[in-house]
Design an enzyme around this catalytic site. Sequence first.
Site, short mmCIF file in Angstrom:
data_model
loop_
_atom_site.label_atom_id
_atom_site.label_comp_id
_atom_site.label_asym_id
_atom_site.label_seq_id
_atom_site.Cartn_x
_atom_site.Cartn_y
_atom_site.Cartn_z
CE LYS A 67 20.36 -0.14 -6.10
NZ LYS A 67 20.84 1.25 -5.98
N PRO A 90 7.33 7.21 -5.52
CG PRO A 90 8.23 9.25 -4.83
CD PRO A 90 8.04 7.83 -4.39
CB ALA A 91 6.23 6.57 -11.11
CG HIS A 133 23.83 -3.67 -5.80
ND1 HIS A 133 24.51 -2.53 -5.40
CD2 HIS A 133 23.50 -3.44 -7.09
CE1 HIS A 133 24.58 -1.67 -6.40
NE2 HIS A 133 23.98 -2.20 -7.44
CG ASP A 163 18.44 3.37 -6.84
OD1 ASP A 163 17.58 2.50 -6.58
OD2 ASP A 163 19.61 3.09 -7.16
CE1 TYR A 182 25.70 1.90 -7.47
CE2 TYR A 182 24.07 3.50 -6.75
CZ TYR A 182 24.39 2.36 -7.44
OH TYR A 182 23.41 1.68 -8.12
N GLY A 192 12.92 8.29 -10.05
CA GLY A 192 13.87 8.60 -8.99
C GLY A 192 15.17 9.11 -9.57
CG LEU A 193 19.10 11.93 -8.82
CD1 LEU A 193 18.98 12.59 -10.20
CD2 LEU A 193 19.62 12.95 -7.81
N GLY A 194 18.98 8.38 -9.75
CA GLY A 194 20.06 7.45 -9.50
C GLY A 194 21.29 8.18 -9.01
N GLY A 228 0.79 -1.21 0.00
CA GLY A 228 0.00 0.00 0.00
C GLY A 228 0.83 1.27 0.00
#
Length: 345
Positions: free
Chosen positions: A98, A32-33, A131, A65, A70, A35-37, A28
Amino acid sequence: MNLNRPNAPNVFAPIDPARVPVRTLASGAKMPAVGLGTFGSDHVSATAIAEAVQGAARIGYRHFDCASVYGNEAEIGTAFAEILRSGVRREELWITSKLWNDRHGEDDVIAACKKSLADLRLEYLDLYLVHWPFPNFHAPGCDVSSRSAAARSYIHENFMKTWRRMEELVQSGLVRHIGTSNVTVPKLKLILRDAQIKPAVNEMELHPHFQQLELFDYVVANGIAPIGYCPLGSPGRPERDRTSEDTAPTEDPVIRAIAAKHNTHPAAICLKWAVQRGQTPIPFSVNHYRDNLLAVTEDPLTEEEMKAIAALDRNCRLIKGQVFLWKANQSWEDLWDVNGEITPE
């Protein structure tokens, strides 16, 4: 860093976050559809990415994300602290991190998540992903022929030991949702069979030249939200991932023609297609993130344009993952179960 500083990159009129489409997960929750990688490969500094996170939040992004591998979560954590101080409420944000491959051990999963939380300056994550389904570590900067002596194929019993710890993160409240990344239908069938908490999402490469129809349909049919990385064809991906057979969706003549009709860039068409198809793209950018957000909030593609892009699939996987293989002289296709079966040890 100051979220409101006038010289921040790409600062224009903000886009109301309420205009951004959302995905309703099986729980539920609303994600948001777009995102900022935050994967900057080797050519964008952690500081620049953190500044992009701040700028993106200023103009309306609420989905970010991240990943421990990273190497920039501490800097992004400083950005998140500034964003929250600016008046954005934590519950307005959707933040993903991740678990990296060298932390699959049962004693490592929870500690790895807590490290990401500390670096990101958060009390909880909205989403935490495994990941890759392989505990195969590779040294930063290695070439595609590199193989770890400890590398192994997918061993489901071992993966489920990792997944049990992921489930504990949900039960303890450190994580709201857990998910998979870079898995295939054969692997996902086993995970769904044995999971107590099933994956909320599956993150995978998705763009007009690599639409992954079978996997996409399978995750959707099982109530799992597809998140698509490389939605623009990943022009900044590491050199080791490039081959002469690769194609770029932003250079596709069909997409370029549609872009001309909409008076926009081909990248915007790729993002419109992704969101209208039903996946959540996470494009990385330090310069064009406002353009990317605007693309999915106005001027949608027509049904005919969607069908034209659907016909462009070339089965062109750009992130092949060679460094995660476990044998010398092995095909990267062994990672992806192309024959419908999990490749054994």
